[in-house]
Design an enzyme around this catalytic site. Structure first.
Site, PDB file in Angstrom:
ATOM      1  N   THR A   1      32.837  55.385  93.564  1.00 27.86           N
ATOM      2  CA  THR A   1      32.404  56.074  94.918  1.00 27.86           C
ATOM      3  C   THR A   1      33.330  55.714  95.888  1.00 27.86           C
ATOM      4  O   THR A   1      34.641  55.286  95.853  1.00 27.86           O
ATOM      5  CB  THR A   1      31.158  55.012  95.004  1.00 27.86           C
TER       6      THR A   1
ATOM      7  N   LYS B   1      19.460  43.991  96.338  1.00 29.17           N
ATOM      8  CA  LYS B   1      20.162  42.642  95.690  1.00 29.17           C
ATOM      9  C   LYS B   1      19.119  41.479  95.156  1.00 29.17           C
ATOM     10  O   LYS B   1      19.175  41.112  94.241  1.00 29.17           O
ATOM     11  CB  LYS B   1      21.569  41.981  96.536  1.00 29.17           C
TER      12      LYS B   1
ATOM     13  N   THR C   1      24.390  37.677  96.453  1.00 24.69           N
ATOM     14  CA  THR C   1      24.841  37.457  97.791  1.00 24.69           C
ATOM     15  C   THR C   1      23.898  36.617  98.393  1.00 24.69           C
ATOM     16  O   THR C   1      22.773  36.304  97.925  1.00 24.69           O
ATOM     17  CB  THR C   1      24.844  38.780  98.566  1.00 24.69           C
ATOM     18  N   ASP C   2      24.617  35.734  99.314  1.00 21.71           N
ATOM     19  CA  ASP C   2      23.609  34.666  99.914  1.00 21.71           C
ATOM     20  C   ASP C   2      22.706  35.548 100.910  1.00 21.71           C
ATOM     21  O   ASP C   2      21.630  35.039 101.297  1.00 21.71           O
ATOM     22  CB  ASP C   2      24.379  33.785 101.071  1.00 21.71           C
ATOM     23  N   GLU C   3      22.769  36.860 101.143  1.00 24.42           N
ATOM     24  CA  GLU C   3      21.874  37.811 102.051  1.00 24.42           C
ATOM     25  C   GLU C   3      20.633  37.847 101.490  1.00 24.42           C
ATOM     26  O   GLU C   3      19.569  38.222 102.230  1.00 24.42           O
ATOM     27  CB  GLU C   3      22.697  38.960 102.365  1.00 24.42           C
TER      28      GLU C   3
ATOM     29  N   TYR D   1      19.910  46.788 101.841  1.00 27.67           N
ATOM     30  CA  TYR D   1      20.854  46.135 101.129  1.00 27.67           C
ATOM     31  C   TYR D   1      20.329  44.842 100.523  1.00 27.67           C
ATOM     32  O   TYR D   1      20.291  44.530  99.069  1.00 27.67           O
ATOM     33  CB  TYR D   1      22.205  46.043 101.720  1.00 27.67           C
TER      34      TYR D   1
ATOM     35  N   VAL E   1      31.530  45.414 118.571  1.00 31.34           N
ATOM     36  CA  VAL E   1      30.945  44.112 118.369  1.00 31.34           C
ATOM     37  C   VAL E   1      29.274  44.403 118.459  1.00 31.34           C
ATOM     38  O   VAL E   1      28.964  44.691 119.570  1.00 31.34           O
ATOM     39  CB  VAL E   1      31.460  42.895 119.022  1.00 31.34           C
TER      40      VAL E   1
ATOM     41  N   ILE F   1      35.957  43.068  95.852  1.00 32.13           N
ATOM     42  CA  ILE F   1      36.033  41.706  95.130  1.00 32.13           C
ATOM     43  C   ILE F   1      36.372  42.090  93.450  1.00 32.13           C
ATOM     44  O   ILE F   1      37.138  41.173  93.047  1.00 32.13           O
ATOM     45  CB  ILE F   1      34.502  40.996  95.408  1.00 32.13           C
TER      46      ILE F   1
ATOM     47  N   PHE G   1      29.847  43.448  89.215  1.00 27.62           N
ATOM     48  CA  PHE G   1      30.101  43.398  90.748  1.00 27.62           C
ATOM     49  C   PHE G   1      29.482  44.763  91.216  1.00 27.62           C
ATOM     50  O   PHE G   1      29.473  45.007  92.431  1.00 27.62           O
ATOM     51  CB  PHE G   1      31.420  43.465  91.030  1.00 27.62           C
TER      52      PHE G   1
END
Ligand code: NAD
Ligand code: TYD
Length: 340
Positions: A36, A154, A125-127, A150, A206, A12, A81
């Site tokens: 990284t 955040k 993030t929405d997470e 993660y 998946v 992004i 970011f």
């Protein structure tokens, strides 16, 4: 105006740097990135010689280095970011997520405070909101309930950003966006991984029943939202970003196979991700009504353009998957796919 963009060599961040360098020729943009595994200067080849762009290699968590850079450059705006960004990696190695995402954010906040930046924008993030059931949406008032290392890192960073506003009066904004897709997306994430595996006639892993839902946004629409919040966001406010494009993972995978003319027999249901969030869906009413944000891309055309980009930029991803990525793929998927 001088802008510091951290993590500008990632997915992004590189799309954002390109967007800003082209849109604001009068702004000076400094891209600070540690390079990284996820950082790649190839992402910025077309703009690297622009007079309003400069790259600096360094670690956002290196406090002395960050203070020195701020002293030298006198930034007006900071857009952060830089992060470790992949949920699966955070399950196998959470420590670096705390180091970069929390300690790194703290070092940037301290420098922003010391050198009086006009705006500090944290790209979140929405997470951080956790997971949804079959109905409902995340709003800016939804309590933080992160489920992965993660998203926990955040969320921790978001709380520090909030605290620096409340305690020290630092002018901040936080944006919380849903899943992005588009050019330069590193092939550890769902969409690029599935496109590349399909192109190589490899199995498409998946997780679980494939019915987890993500709310997809084309990366340029995210960049535009950040531009708006940077210039017009009210200090101290959080803005959700999302384009109402909910899709199940299996639907995405089948769309990719169809466009590439590959068979669904490549799909392999594998062991689920631990703590796998079921559904994300963003309510972006505040950003739309307060700041007039309007996404330009719909999912059907956006995903087609993205698949075409991977078809037309083979060299970009072939370079990535020929290196240490092979080890990563083996460690994440070896047992799941039964491959060595
Ligand atoms: P990415 O993994 O593609 O890029 C991260 C970049 O940060 C890389 O260039 C990397 O080299 C750099 N970096 C890592 N550690 C660093 C450090 N210590 N110092 C300096 N640079 C460092 O990530 P992305 O998908 O582009 O995500 C960018 C940001 O947006 C992240 O903060 C992420 O949490 C957030 N976000 C991502 C999504 C998504 O769908 N990808 C959605 C919402 C929010
Ligand atoms: P991902 O791109 O890792 O983003 P996030 O977990 O941050 O939302 O994953 C998107 C969805 O796709 C998520 O539900 C996990 C799933 N997924 C798979 O089913 N297989 C895979 O190989 C990957 C990487 C993800």
């Amino acid at each position: 105006m001088k802008l510091l963009v951290t993590g500008g060599a990632g997915f992004i961040g590189s799309n954002f740097v390109r967007y800003m360098v082209n849109k604001y020729p009068d702004y000076n943009i400094v891209n600070l990135d540690l390079l990284t595994y996820a950082g790649n200067l190839e992402n910025l080849k077309d703009i690297e010689n622009k007079p309003n762009y400069k790259f600096v290699r360094g670690d956002i968590a290196d406090r002395d280095f960050v203070q020195g850079l701020f002293q030298e450059e006198k930034f007006d705006f900071v857009i952060n970011f830089a992060a470790e960004s992949h949920v699966d990696r955070s399950i196998t190695d959470p420590g670096i997520f705390v180091q970069t995402n929390i300690q790194g954010t703290l070092a940037l906040l301290d420098a922003a405070k010391s050198f009086d930046v006009k705006k500090y924008l944290q790209v979140s993030t929405d997470e951080v909101y956790g997971t949804l059931g079959e109905t409902g949406y995340f709003t800016e008032e939804t309590p933080l309930a992160a489920n992965s290392p993660y998203s926990a890192s955040k969320a921790g960073a978001d709380l520090l950003v909030r605290a620096y506003h409340e305690t020290f009066g630092l002018p901040v904004n936080i944006t919380r966006c849903s899943n992005n897709y588009g050019p330069y997306h590193f092939p550890e994430k769902l969409i690029p991984l599935m496109i590349i595996n399909a192109l190589n006639d490899k199995e498409l892993p998946v997780y679980g029943d494939g019915l987890n839902i993500r709310d997809w946004l084309y990366v340029e629409d995210h960049c535009q939202a950040i531009d708006l919040v940077l210039h017009k966001g009210r200090d101290g406010e959080v803005y959700n970003v999302g384009g109402n494009n909910e899709r199940t993972n299996i639907d995405i995978v089948k769309t990719i196979l169809k466009q590439l003319g590959k068979p669904e027999s490549l799909i392999k249901y594998v062991k689920d991700r631990p703590g796998h969030d079921r559904r994300y869906a963003i309510d972006a009413t505040k950003l739309r009504t307060e700041l007039g944000w309007q996404p330009k891309h719909n999912f059907d055309t956006g995903i087609k353009e993205t698949i075409d980009w991977y078809l037309n930029n083979r060299e970009w991803w072939e370079n990535i998957i020929s290196g240490e990525y092979q080890e990563y793929f083996k460690s994440q998927y070896g047992d799941r796919l039964g491959v060595e």
